[in-house]
Design a protein around this motif. Structure first.
Motif, PDB file in Angstrom:
ATOM      1  N   GLU A  31       1.775  -5.148   5.486  1.00 50.49           N
ATOM      2  CA  GLU A  31       0.841  -4.857   6.582  1.00 50.49           C
ATOM      3  C   GLU A  31       0.985  -3.397   7.039  1.00 50.49           C
ATOM      4  O   GLU A  31      -0.004  -2.717   7.294  1.00 50.49           O
ATOM      5  N   GLU A  32       2.252  -2.938   7.141  1.00 45.39           N
ATOM      6  CA  GLU A  32       2.474  -1.539   7.506  1.00 45.39           C
ATOM      7  C   GLU A  32       1.867  -0.610   6.452  1.00 45.39           C
ATOM      8  O   GLU A  32       1.253   0.398   6.785  1.00 45.39           O
ATOM      9  N   ARG A  44      -0.622  -1.325   4.447  1.00 43.59           N
ATOM     10  CA  ARG A  44      -2.072  -1.404   4.561  1.00 43.59           C
ATOM     11  C   ARG A  44      -2.563  -0.565   5.748  1.00 43.59           C
ATOM     12  O   ARG A  44      -3.550   0.163   5.650  1.00 43.59           O
ATOM     13  N   SER A  45      -1.838  -0.637   6.877  1.00 41.31           N
ATOM     14  CA  SER A  45      -2.218   0.141   8.066  1.00 41.31           C
ATOM     15  C   SER A  45      -2.109   1.638   7.789  1.00 41.31           C
ATOM     16  O   SER A  45      -2.974   2.422   8.201  1.00 41.31           O
ATOM     17  N   GLN A  90      -4.961   2.589   5.565  1.00 38.99           N
ATOM     18  CA  GLN A  90      -6.197   2.573   6.351  1.00 38.99           C
ATOM     19  C   GLN A  90      -6.264   3.818   7.248  1.00 38.99           C
ATOM     20  O   GLN A  90      -7.317   4.447   7.360  1.00 38.99           O
TER      21      GLN A  90
END
Length: 185
Positions: A59-60, A62-63, A66
């Motif tokens: 998730e980190e 991906r963030s 992004q």
């Protein structure tokens, strides 16, 4: 390869009982149960400890990706804005340079017309001065010619009459005669 096959064969023959071909490949049922229990415990531990951390890391990541994409898009928009402003300034500079060139052409044409007009007026003034000088020179030459003709005619008349005539009266007579002749022409 031959040594491996021999070793495998000895290991299989070394057993007390005889086994079938399927028994050699499949493990014993007790091993399957203990393997399944160990796999379940390992899966539960991984799902409680490792998978959440792995999900957090993903998730980190991906963030971060992004955020980098958004920052890249923002910079791309800024670059496009800068490019648009630059192109507008370039177009403005081109139009301004064209306007300056047109003004310079107009000024040059105006100066050319002024110079030509001034040259023509100077030429006319020179022609008029020359004509007035010519006229003055002609008048002076005529005066000299009159005086010369008068003097010659008095001398000639004196020779003819053999006596000296009064120069003043004769000069007036010759001048009036010359004026009569020049008045007719």
């Amino acid at each position: 390869m031959n040594a491996f096959a021999t070793t495998l064969f000895l290991a299989v023959e070394g057993g007390a009982e005889e086994r079938s071909g399927l028994d050699v490949i499949l493990p014993a049922p007790a091993e399957l149960v203990w393997g399944a229990i160990a796999f379940g415990i390992l899966f539960w531990l991984l799902s409680q400890v490792a998978f959440p951390k792995l999900n957090d890391v993903l998730e980190e990541r991906r963030s971060a990706i992004q955020g980098q994409l958004e920052e890249s898009e923002s910079r791309l928009r800024e670059a496009d804005d800068i490019k648009s402003r630059y192109e507008a300034q370039l177009q403005d500079a081109k139009s301004q340079s064209n306007r300056i060139i047109e003004e310079a052409k107009s000024t040059a044409e105006s100066l050319r017309r002024d110079i030509v007009a001034k040259a023509e007026s100077e030429a006319q003034a020179i022609v008029q001065r020359a004509q007035s000088e010519i006229s003055a020179e002609r008048d002076r030459a005529l005066q000299e010619l009159r005086a010369e003709v008068a003097s010659m005619s008095v001398d000639l008349a004196g020779r003819i009459v053999e006596k000296e005539l009064d120069k003043k009266s004769h000069q007036q007579l010759v001048d009036s005669y010359i004026q009569n002749i020049s008045g007719k022409n």
